[in-house]
Design a protein around this motif. Structure first.
Motif, PDB file in Angstrom:
ATOM      1  N   PRO A 162     -14.215  22.333 -30.927  1.00 19.53           N
ATOM      2  CA  PRO A 162     -14.244  23.876 -31.655  1.00 19.53           C
ATOM      3  C   PRO A 162     -15.476  24.328 -31.078  1.00 19.53           C
ATOM      4  N   TYR A 163     -15.742  25.044 -30.861  1.00 18.73           N
ATOM      5  CA  TYR A 163     -17.507  26.119 -30.128  1.00 18.73           C
ATOM      6  C   TYR A 163     -17.378  26.209 -31.534  1.00 18.73           C
ATOM      7  N   LEU A 164     -18.812  26.526 -31.097  1.00 15.73           N
ATOM      8  CA  LEU A 164     -19.885  27.537 -32.048  1.00 15.73           C
ATOM      9  C   LEU A 164     -20.523  28.420 -31.166  1.00 15.73           C
ATOM     10  N   ILE A 165     -20.604  29.608 -31.320  1.00 15.53           N
ATOM     11  CA  ILE A 165     -20.912  30.871 -30.454  1.00 15.53           C
ATOM     12  C   ILE A 165     -21.880  32.333 -31.185  1.00 15.53           C
ATOM     13  N   LYS A 166     -23.058  31.836 -30.371  1.00 14.41           N
ATOM     14  CA  LYS A 166     -23.959  32.367 -31.451  1.00 14.41           C
ATOM     15  C   LYS A 166     -24.081  33.870 -30.128  1.00 14.41           C
ATOM     16  N   VAL A 167     -23.501  35.593 -31.279  1.00 13.19           N
ATOM     17  CA  VAL A 167     -23.821  36.481 -29.796  1.00 13.19           C
ATOM     18  C   VAL A 167     -25.147  37.003 -30.383  1.00 13.19           C
ATOM     19  N   THR A 168     -26.212  37.377 -29.575  1.00 11.49           N
ATOM     20  CA  THR A 168     -27.791  37.885 -29.111  1.00 11.49           C
ATOM     21  C   THR A 168     -27.795  38.816 -28.112  1.00 11.49           C
ATOM     22  N   SER A 169     -29.003  39.600 -28.470  1.00 14.58           N
ATOM     23  CA  SER A 169     -29.321  40.494 -27.723  1.00 14.58           C
ATOM     24  C   SER A 169     -30.885  40.518 -27.655  1.00 14.58           C
ATOM     25  N   ASP A 170     -31.534  41.367 -26.514  1.00 19.33           N
ATOM     26  CA  ASP A 170     -33.124  40.716 -26.425  1.00 19.33           C
ATOM     27  C   ASP A 170     -33.679  41.557 -27.339  1.00 19.33           C
ATOM     28  N   TRP A 171     -32.822  42.878 -28.051  1.00 16.40           N
ATOM     29  CA  TRP A 171     -33.960  43.090 -29.185  1.00 16.40           C
ATOM     30  C   TRP A 171     -33.287  43.486 -30.848  1.00 16.40           C
ATOM     31  N   CYS A 172     -32.788  42.026 -30.735  1.00 19.42           N
ATOM     32  CA  CYS A 172     -32.126  41.775 -32.314  1.00 19.42           C
ATOM     33  C   CYS A 172     -33.230  41.879 -32.897  1.00 19.42           C
ATOM     34  N   PHE A 173     -34.078  41.687 -33.921  1.00 20.18           N
ATOM     35  CA  PHE A 173     -35.164  41.450 -35.041  1.00 20.18           C
ATOM     36  C   PHE A 173     -34.164  40.840 -36.487  1.00 20.18           C
ATOM     37  N   GLU A 179     -32.754  32.058 -36.482  1.00 21.24           N
ATOM     38  CA  GLU A 179     -32.868  31.206 -35.234  1.00 21.24           C
ATOM     39  C   GLU A 179     -33.314  29.406 -35.556  1.00 21.24           C
ATOM     40  N   PRO A 180     -33.936  29.627 -37.077  1.00 19.30           N
ATOM     41  CA  PRO A 180     -34.815  28.519 -37.241  1.00 19.30           C
ATOM     42  C   PRO A 180     -33.057  27.502 -37.750  1.00 19.30           C
ATOM     43  N   VAL A 181     -32.051  28.284 -38.506  1.00 21.40           N
ATOM     44  CA  VAL A 181     -31.811  27.976 -38.965  1.00 21.40           C
ATOM     45  C   VAL A 181     -30.174  27.399 -37.657  1.00 21.40           C
ATOM     46  N   TRP A 182     -30.213  28.352 -37.088  1.00 22.23           N
ATOM     47  CA  TRP A 182     -29.453  28.000 -35.722  1.00 22.23           C
ATOM     48  C   TRP A 182     -29.838  26.975 -35.362  1.00 22.23           C
ATOM     49  N   LYS A 183     -30.890  26.659 -34.893  1.00 22.87           N
ATOM     50  CA  LYS A 183     -31.760  25.387 -34.153  1.00 22.87           C
ATOM     51  C   LYS A 183     -31.380  24.035 -34.588  1.00 22.87           C
ATOM     52  N   GLU A 184     -31.601  23.746 -36.479  1.00 26.51           N
ATOM     53  CA  GLU A 184     -30.790  22.815 -37.119  1.00 26.51           C
ATOM     54  C   GLU A 184     -29.621  22.458 -36.838  1.00 26.51           C
ATOM     55  N   THR A 185     -28.825  23.813 -36.822  1.00 26.04           N
ATOM     56  CA  THR A 185     -27.647  23.646 -37.217  1.00 26.04           C
ATOM     57  C   THR A 185     -26.965  22.952 -35.360  1.00 26.04           C
ATOM     58  N   VAL A 186     -27.740  23.460 -34.176  1.00 22.77           N
ATOM     59  CA  VAL A 186     -27.083  22.976 -33.196  1.00 22.77           C
ATOM     60  C   VAL A 186     -27.175  21.532 -32.922  1.00 22.77           C
ATOM     61  N   LEU A 187     -28.880  21.429 -33.425  1.00 19.96           N
ATOM     62  CA  LEU A 187     -29.191  20.191 -33.462  1.00 19.96           C
ATOM     63  C   LEU A 187     -28.584  19.041 -33.921  1.00 19.96           C
ATOM     64  N   PRO A 191     -24.570  16.397 -31.518  1.00 17.49           N
ATOM     65  CA  PRO A 191     -23.935  15.455 -31.500  1.00 17.49           C
ATOM     66  C   PRO A 191     -23.050  14.559 -31.764  1.00 17.49           C
ATOM     67  N   LEU A 192     -22.355  15.651 -32.625  1.00 17.81           N
ATOM     68  CA  LEU A 192     -20.767  14.590 -33.047  1.00 17.81           C
ATOM     69  C   LEU A 192     -19.737  15.915 -32.297  1.00 17.81           C
ATOM     70  N   GLY A 193     -20.039  16.792 -31.473  1.00 15.01           N
ATOM     71  CA  GLY A 193     -18.954  17.249 -30.696  1.00 15.01           C
ATOM     72  C   GLY A 193     -18.710  18.002 -30.292  1.00 15.01           C
ATOM     73  N   VAL A 194     -19.374  19.224 -31.101  1.00  9.57           N
ATOM     74  CA  VAL A 194     -19.504  20.459 -31.515  1.00  9.57           C
ATOM     75  C   VAL A 194     -19.965  20.914 -30.245  1.00  9.57           C
ATOM     76  N   GLY A 195     -18.949  21.834 -29.187  1.00 11.11           N
ATOM     77  CA  GLY A 195     -19.535  22.769 -28.518  1.00 11.11           C
ATOM     78  C   GLY A 195     -20.486  24.061 -29.237  1.00 11.11           C
ATOM     79  N   ILE A 196     -21.440  24.295 -28.131  1.00 11.71           N
ATOM     80  CA  ILE A 196     -22.144  25.435 -28.608  1.00 11.71           C
ATOM     81  C   ILE A 196     -22.679  26.491 -27.754  1.00 11.71           C
ATOM     82  N   GLU A 237     -25.522  24.404 -44.480  1.00  7.64           N
ATOM     83  CA  GLU A 237     -25.171  23.565 -45.015  1.00  7.64           C
ATOM     84  C   GLU A 237     -23.320  24.477 -44.763  1.00  7.64           C
ATOM     85  N   HIS A 238     -23.395  26.290 -44.663  1.00  4.09           N
ATOM     86  CA  HIS A 238     -21.742  26.813 -44.130  1.00  4.09           C
ATOM     87  C   HIS A 238     -21.852  26.803 -42.586  1.00  4.09           C
ATOM     88  N   LEU A 239     -22.053  26.760 -42.554  1.00  6.59           N
ATOM     89  CA  LEU A 239     -22.148  26.329 -40.472  1.00  6.59           C
ATOM     90  C   LEU A 239     -21.800  25.220 -40.575  1.00  6.59           C
TER      91      LEU A 239
END
Length: 806
Positions: A162-173, A179-187, A191-196, A237-239
């Motif tokens: 499976p893949y987890l994809i984030k949709v963002t843009s330059d001026w998305c406040f 961002e912090p939750v996304w980084k922790e989730t990616v880390l 390693p478990l095999g989920v595509g980012i 946890e939700h992610l």
């Protein structure tokens, strides 16, 4: 002094305001000119794509953060990447050259940083006015996805993980907050095999539209090519639970003392090894689920909870260490595992390598072309030869001893260049016929083959004597395998194998139900979360279908009742003509073969005239025969014979008009078409011309007709040839059935009318020969080569009679 000050103050104020506005404009416009992709890549504005690409590669190697330790290397690397994205795309490059515009979401012709919106209207500042661009985190840059990369790499790989994809843009406040939750989730998940993956909505609008993402931030799950949106609060946890829900739930089976025997012994029906994971966690670990998803086509997965009280027999039989996770892989032998691994920290790489080395049975059954390609790959190099030893056997119990002996031989004779497999002759008949040269195998046969091309070409050789599983058979097979490894030219027979049948493929109804379930689930998800931009095409299709359906019902309900009544009355009251003859001489002239063994001919009366002529459908033609009471039977019989081969056409209708009842209709039609028929009439009476035997092809919609005049090809009634011709035709069985309205059923008077007109009309032999060339005329009608006579308006039967009387 005071006067001078009073006169000069307004002037000074205007100057100060002008200077302020000028400085404001320069500050607003300056960010646009500071970021110049041409300067960053050090290329001219007329540089071609090849030059831009070379400059980009050079700068990327120079400023890559892993190689350049300069603190500004990361920002410079991002600028280089953005500059190349702009200049490599012709549309973005043109926008920048014309307007200095770098964001494709802005309207054309509008500057990128426009913070001053009319001083006389309002003094408005947007977020870009302050020019504090948020540089994208370099950790996200390595996950950036592009449209071509997504379709060629990510989409096929989603069937393996499976893949987890984030949709963002330059001026998305709002993206900064997650961002912090996304980084922790990616880390945690990577390693478990989920595509980012990360998609920039501004630069990859085409990919965002394909994913259905129209706003930022959005988080998307991708598995098996299906897109699922994350709609909960963005917490770790939700992610994690979202990714776990993406994976199919029945990949891992809970195993205990009650069902472990059935799990291990199902290798024969499933044609897969079985893998058991022993752990002290009550819930199946996500790492194990992801591994099971990746290898679901090759291995069956089971999980044993060591905290369960019903696993004592399992632990005792296989001597499991309960202090560390253990993985046991079973093949054909259910009493002893083929491989074991035990480690406290079970990593993804360890599990993948362990499963990859044991994803086939000792002697698997060939059930699909994919399995055949992996077991027996095509020869690429001399040192990478792979030989496949194939046993062609049966499914009955009588073949079990031979199959077991073949398995024992394969387990003892292990070579890297050899792959052992078996196939059921009944389920893979095309393959077996190609190898056995279309000879049915009475006993099991062993074939040694080497694949030479992807098209199915192989070199093979059959082991003489068949295979019964005896020691002599094993010794003979052993000698031939040893000879093959010494002399590769041992395989002498050449053949082309067909593609194998997929025995494990689900039936069509199951595939259809699964696809329908996924589609309904997608519609429900879109309606539940109001993703209207994605649902609009589906809703438009549904409402269009409903509109067409109900519109048709309403039109039929409010249509004129007179339009449908003639159709029903025509079937009930109009006589029809049947012809039992089978004129094969012109069967090939019609566009379609006749659907019935008779020709239906309808009489034109006051009731059927409107529907069969005036309101005839566009493209339809009514072929009308003009007859009299005296010539009715002879002409109808001949007419049915001539037009029978054309009765299969959907656009032709056949009718007849009684000239004795409506003797003024033909003259009215010819007069309205400015057609002088009196000079060409075959009748001696000029006031009452004889139109019996005339045939008209009437196109009611386009208002024209084609005319067939009787042509006598037979002799006179005094001659003998006409009698012979008529007698030969009269011997053929034929009957005609005609339909007429209740106003015109008078068969009993036809003989009396014929007797009255017999003195002035030709005999039946002459009347019969009037339609001798009608078949050729019908062929020209179908070809469209007949002359068309236009008619301004169709005369009605009543109008024709009234016009004659007046």
């Amino acid at each position: 002094m005071t006067g001078w000050s009073t006169g000069r103050v307004p002037w000074i104020c205007h100057v100060v305001v002008a200077i302020f506005l000028l400085m404001l404009t320069v500050d607003v416009v300056r960010p646009t000119s500071e970021y110049d992709p041409y300067k960053i890549l050090d290329v001219s504005r007329s540089a071609g794509q090849a030059e831009i690409k070379r400059a980009y590669k050079k700068l990327v190697r120079e400023w890559h953060p892993d190689k350049n330790k300069d603190p500004k290397a990361e920002d410079m690397f991002i600028k280089i990447s953005k500059s190349y994205e702009i200049l490599s795309n012709e549309e973005r490059r043109a926008n920048f050259d014309r307007y200095g515009q770098m964001d494709e979401n802005q309207p054309f012709g509008q500057p990128q940083h426009q913070g001053f919106h009319g001083f006389h209207r309002s003094f408005y500042f947007d977020e870009s006015f302050f020019h504090f661009p948020r540089s994208r985190d370099f950790a996200d840059s390595k996950y950036m996805l592009h449209h071509a990369q997504f379709n060629s790499e990510i989409l096929p790989d989603s069937y393996k993980r499976p893949y987890l994809i984030k949709v963002t843009s330059d001026w998305c406040f709002a993206c900064i907050h997650i961002e912090p939750v996304w980084k922790e989730t990616v880390l945690e998940l990577e390693p478990l095999g989920v595509g980012i993956g990360v998609v920039d909505l501004g630069y990859e609008r085409r990919l965002a539209n394909q994913l259905g993402a129209y706003r930022t931030p959005s988080i998307i799950g991708l598995v098996n090519g299906r897109v699922t949106f994350f709609h909960q609060a963005v917490i770790q946890e939700h992610l994690r639970q979202f990714v776990e829900d993406l994976v199919p739930q029945r990949l891992v089976e809970k195993v205990n003392d009650d069902n472990y025997r059935a799990f291990l012994e199902s290798w024969h029906s499933e044609n897969k090894p079985g893998l058991l994971l022993f752990d002290r966690v009550s819930v199946v670990p996500l790492l194990y689920k992801l591994t099971a998803f990746s290898f679901r086509e090759y291995v069956r997965f089971g999980y044993v909870d060591q905290g369960d009280t019903h696993i004592a027999q399992l632990l005792q039989q296989f001597n499991i260490n309960t202090f560390a996770p253990s993985m046991l892989l079973f093949k054909e032998d259910t009493e002893k595992p083929a491989d074991i691994i035990q480690a406290r920290g079970m990593k993804r790489q360890i599990m993948n390598e362990f499963v990859s080395n044991n994803k086939f049975l000792q002697v698997p059954r060939l059930v699909s072309q994919q399995l055949f390609d992996e077991l027996c790959p095509v020869k690429q190099f001399h040192r990478r030869r792979k030989y496949c030893v194939l046993l062609i056997t049966g499914e009955d119990d009588a073949f079990l001893p031979g199959n077991k002996a073949f398995l024992d031989f394969a387990s003892a004779y292990k070579k890297d260049v050899l792959r052992f497999a078996y196939v059921y002759q009944r389920k893979q008949q095309p393959l077996c016929q190609a190898l056995l040269q279309n000879q049915a195998a009475v006993s099991p046969q062993v074939v040694i083959l080497e694949r030479r091309s992807q098209a199915g070409r192989v070199l093979y050789r059959s082991v003489s004597g068949g295979w019964n599983g005896s020691e002599e058979d094993k010794h003979c097979l052993h000698e031939q395998l040893e000879l093959l490894q010494r002399d590769p030219t041992y395989l002498t027979t050449d053949a082309t194998l067909p593609e194998l049948n997929n025995e494990m493929a689900p039936i069509f109804i199951v595939q259809w139900l699964n696809a329908a379930f996924d589609y309904i689930l997608q519609i429900y998800d879109g309606l539940l979360y109001s993703n209207w931009r994605e649902m609009m095409p589906i809703l438009s299709l549904i409402f269009s279908a409903l509109f067409i359906l109900f519109g048709t019902v309403i039109i039929q309900a409010f249509s004129e009742p007179g339009e449908s009544k003639p159709q029903s009355s025509k079937q009930k009251e109009s006589p029809t003509t049947q012809n039992e003859e089978n004129p094969s001489s012109r069967a090939g002239t019609s566009s379609r073969p006749p659907k019935k063994d008779f020709v239906e001919v309808t009489e034109l009366t006051d009731i059927t005239y409107t529907s069969n002529l005036v309101k005839l459908k566009p493209g339809h033609i009514n072929v009308v025969l003009v007859l009299t009471n005296a010539s009715k039977n002879a002409l109808l019989r001949k007419f049915a014979k001539e037009v029978f081969s054309f009765s299969g056409s959907q656009t032709l209708h056949f009718s007849f008009l009684n000239a004795d009842k409506h003797h003024h209709w033909m003259p009215s039609l010819l007069r309205s078409a400015c057609f002088n028929e009196q000079s060409e009439s075959h009748s001696d009476d000029e006031e009452s011309p004889d139109f019996a035997g005339y045939v008209l092809a009437l196109n009611g919609y386009k208002k024209y007709f084609c005319l067939f005049r009787p042509v006598f090809t037979g002799d006179d009634h005094s001659g003998s040839s006409s009698e012979t011709s008529f007698s030969s035709d009269s011997r053929r069985l034929s009957r005609s059935r005609s339909r007429s309205s209740s106003h015109s059923r008078s068969r009993s008077h036809s003989r009396e009318d014929g007797a009255k007109r017999g003195s002035s009309r030709a005999t039946s032999i002459e009347v019969h020969h009037k339609l001798d060339r009608l078949g050729l005329w019908m062929e020209r009608l179908m070809e469209g080569t007949l002359p068309r006579i236009p008619v301004p308006v169709w005369p009605t039967l009543e109008d024709a009679a009234n016009a004659s009387a007046s």
